[in-house]
Scaffold this motif. Structure first.
Motif, short mmCIF file in Angstrom:
data_model
loop_
_atom_site.label_atom_id
_atom_site.label_comp_id
_atom_site.label_asym_id
_atom_site.label_seq_id
_atom_site.Cartn_x
_atom_site.Cartn_y
_atom_site.Cartn_z
N LEU A 26 21.31 12.95 -35.53
CA LEU A 26 20.51 12.91 -34.43
C LEU A 26 18.96 12.99 -34.80
O LEU A 26 18.43 12.56 -34.02
N ARG A 27 18.93 13.65 -35.72
CA ARG A 27 17.33 13.51 -36.25
C ARG A 27 16.68 12.18 -36.18
O ARG A 27 15.63 11.94 -35.65
N TYR A 28 17.50 11.06 -36.76
CA TYR A 28 16.95 9.63 -36.88
C TYR A 28 16.98 9.26 -35.32
O TYR A 28 16.35 8.31 -35.12
N ARG A 215 16.43 17.92 -31.86
CA ARG A 215 17.53 18.69 -31.85
C ARG A 215 17.29 19.89 -30.83
O ARG A 215 17.18 21.15 -31.44
N CYS A 216 17.19 19.76 -29.63
CA CYS A 216 16.95 20.73 -28.71
C CYS A 216 18.24 22.06 -28.71
O CYS A 216 17.98 23.01 -28.39
N LEU A 239 22.80 14.10 -24.56
CA LEU A 239 22.10 15.44 -23.91
C LEU A 239 20.72 15.49 -24.51
O LEU A 239 19.63 15.81 -23.90
N GLU A 240 20.75 15.24 -25.83
CA GLU A 240 19.53 15.22 -26.98
C GLU A 240 18.49 14.64 -26.32
O GLU A 240 17.37 14.78 -25.93
N LEU A 241 18.92 13.15 -26.05
CA LEU A 241 17.83 11.93 -25.52
C LEU A 241 17.44 12.62 -24.33
O LEU A 241 16.17 12.30 -23.94
N ARG A 246 11.52 16.92 -22.27
CA ARG A 246 11.64 17.57 -21.09
C ARG A 246 11.26 18.99 -21.07
O ARG A 246 11.82 19.82 -22.09
N HIS A 247 10.18 19.55 -20.65
CA HIS A 247 9.70 21.02 -20.68
C HIS A 247 11.07 21.68 -19.94
O HIS A 247 11.52 21.34 -18.77
#
Length: 265
Positions: A26-28, A215-216, A239-241, A246-247
């Motif tokens: 996910l980080r990359y 990684r929210c 979801l992460e993307l 997004r605030h």
């Protein structure tokens, strides 16, 4: 070899496992997607990219695979050796150059201001004073070039401790400290916030700083086994993307990414 470089060398196996794990992937994926938002603003054709503290080439190989010329700078020999192997395995040897150096003492041929893109991902947490490091990282970037940095988010530390460790006293303490520690590399960390680094970037001559969360939600889901399920991971990535820019979700993400343009272009 410095003690810090030796720590990175001896942690190579753990680092590779982390990269292959869902949270590493996910980080990359998120960093690449956020960078892509801005690469279209640069000239057509292969770009010159400088990847500072680029380690074993996790970011570099993705950019080289798209035809860009990437120079990786790192001071850990094992990391650079792994980057060379990675480039060879992907048929990217001609597009990736590895240089062993300290970011604060870059070779003269790298600081001529000719790079179109400079990455400074996951370095700031290992330095006490962010501003000199950012200044050194921006020096090789041409006017109008794109800068991308990533660091662990201090705002996330209390939440991470409370949710994952269920240690509310430690979470309370984490509210008022910028210090942390990484078990993988056995090193002390200085935690930053996007607000602080944004201020530095504007002060160092950047414009149009954009803030993204890395990684929210992933790190607040404690069922690690579930993340290895392909269907669940695909939903998590989507979801992460959707949340990365997004605030208010980027403010409590495990890490933050900032992109900015160097003034003058």
């Amino acid at each position: 070899m410095s003690e810090s470089a030796e720590k990175f060398n001896t942690a190579m196996c753990a680092w590779r496992e982390w990269q292959d794990a869902p949270w590493g992937r996910l980080r990359y994926a998120l960093a690449a997607a956020n960078l892509d938002r801005h690469l279209e603003g640069l000239p057509d054709g292969p770009l010159r990219v400088l990847d500072l503290a680029g380690g074993d080439g996790g970011d570099a190989v993705r950019l080289a695979a798209r035809g860009h010329h990437v120079t990786i700078v790192d001071y850990a020999p094992a990391m650079l050796a792994a980057a060379v192997e990675r480039a060879a395995a992907g048929g990217l040897t001609e597009l990736i150059t590895c240089v062993r150096a300290d970011v604060h003492a870059l070779p003269a041929d790298l600081v001529t201001g000719e790079f179109d893109v400079v990455l400074c991902h996951s370095l700031l947490q290992y330095v006490d004073d962010a501003r000199p490091t950012l200044s050194a990282a921006l020096a090789p970037l041409r006017s109008g070039g794109l800068f991308s940095m990533m660091a662990l988010n201090r705002h996330a530390a209390p939440l991470n401790v409370a949710v994952r460790e269920m240690d509310l006293a430690a979470a309370l303490t984490a509210l008022d400290t910028d210090q942390g520690r990484t078990r993988m590399f056995d090193s002390a960390l200085t935690l930053h916030t996007a607000e602080e680094i944004t201020s530095h970037l504007y002060g160092l001559g950047c414009r149009d700083v954009r803030h993204y969360g890395i990684r929210c939600v992933c790190d607040y889901i404690t069922d690690e086994a579930r993340k290895h399920d392909p269907a669940f991971y695909n939903d998590l990535e989507r979801l992460e993307l959707a949340m990365t820019a997004r605030h208010p979700y980027m403010h409590t993400a495990r890490a933050f990414q900032l992109t900015a343009w160097k003034r003058g272009g």
